[in-house]
Enzyme design. Sequence first.
Site, short mmCIF file in Angstrom:
data_model
loop_
_atom_site.label_atom_id
_atom_site.label_comp_id
_atom_site.label_asym_id
_atom_site.label_seq_id
_atom_site.Cartn_x
_atom_site.Cartn_y
_atom_site.Cartn_z
CB CYS A 169 -0.98 -0.04 1.17
SG CYS A 169 -2.37 1.10 1.00
CG HIS A 193 -4.19 -3.92 2.64
ND1 HIS A 193 -3.39 -3.52 3.69
CD2 HIS A 193 -4.63 -2.78 2.07
CE1 HIS A 193 -3.36 -2.21 3.76
NE2 HIS A 193 -4.11 -1.72 2.78
CD GLU A 252 -2.83 -6.71 5.25
OE1 GLU A 252 -3.46 -5.65 5.41
OE2 GLU A 252 -2.02 -6.88 4.32
#
Length: 362
Positions: free
Chosen positions: A249, A333, A335
């Site tokens: 990001c 992202h 995750e």
Amino acid sequence: MNKAYLVLQNGKVFPANRFGKQGEITAELVFTTGMEGYLETLTDPSYHGQIVVQTFPLIGNYGVIPDDFESNAPSLSAYIVRNICELPSNFRNEGSLADYLEEQGIIGLCDLDTRALTKIIREYGVMNAAIVDELPGDMETFSRNLANAALSSSVDKVTCKEVYTKNPQGKKHVVLWDFGYKKNMGDELIKRGCRLTIVPAHTSAEDILSLNPDGILLSNGPGDPSDNKSIIENIGKVAQSKTPVFGICLGHQMLALAKGAISTKLKYGHRGANQPVRYTPTGRLYITSQNHGYAIKSETLPPSAVLSFTHVNDNTCEGVEYTDIPAFSVQFHPEACGGPKDTNFLFDQFMSLMGGNENAAE
């Protein structure tokens, strides 16, 4: 519930009811399209200084679950929903969303037309907005001043204050450069057997390299990446050290800027858990979780950069792999909390770049 008004810089007014903290505020207005994951949205530091609109109409139905938080406390300025659930139901629930926002000092608005509000943002782009108790007498002057208000989000407000360590018994040593990182980034590395040293945003390249890391993770964070000139300079120095680097990001954007690329502000950004990206080498599509208002201009990437992912909707840069340094980065992202875990394998790619993945996560 007490009444309030959301006033946009273009003069549009939305009457609403309040929940959470009482008060008035001026901030940038953005929307997120996630159907779930509102707790992760609330505690995502990348929303620092923004008024966040949830496009999904019912929010709060599973209450407040601290284990799902991405940081210790919300960083956003205000939170807007169509309907707030007052009687949440979940076996992990520890309270209502309204009570949580009040405890955390976050203004909330509900019972307004979030669909119409989102359509305005999509048409005109992100804009400044104010939450007020009473409508101003001179709306034209108020709107003009609102449009000219200098608002910003800051990495300095969300980074850690001092160096600390997680999972000290881990085999691989990763420095997590904290620009406002989400907890699950660290958790994914810990699952893979990493020892983490989390360092503040303005840590020098020399201090980071003195920790002798096996790899460096550049985290997410709020605001315009080009505002962080000293951080970008230090990222450039670290990249030249040939230490493996993984950017996510804001970290992705600042690594690209350090390599000479240029960033641009998007009309209304990519925010939500359902953003499609294409892996350019194979054409395979992935659904990703995203939260950003800026992007790297693909045409400004250096010759040593290979465009690895693009956004399906607008073809913006979503990932870069570098051929002259052991580094890669993604705009989304991996995750993915809350959201899909389609691209979780990128953490394994980072482990491989560091020379091994002893504890690969399933």
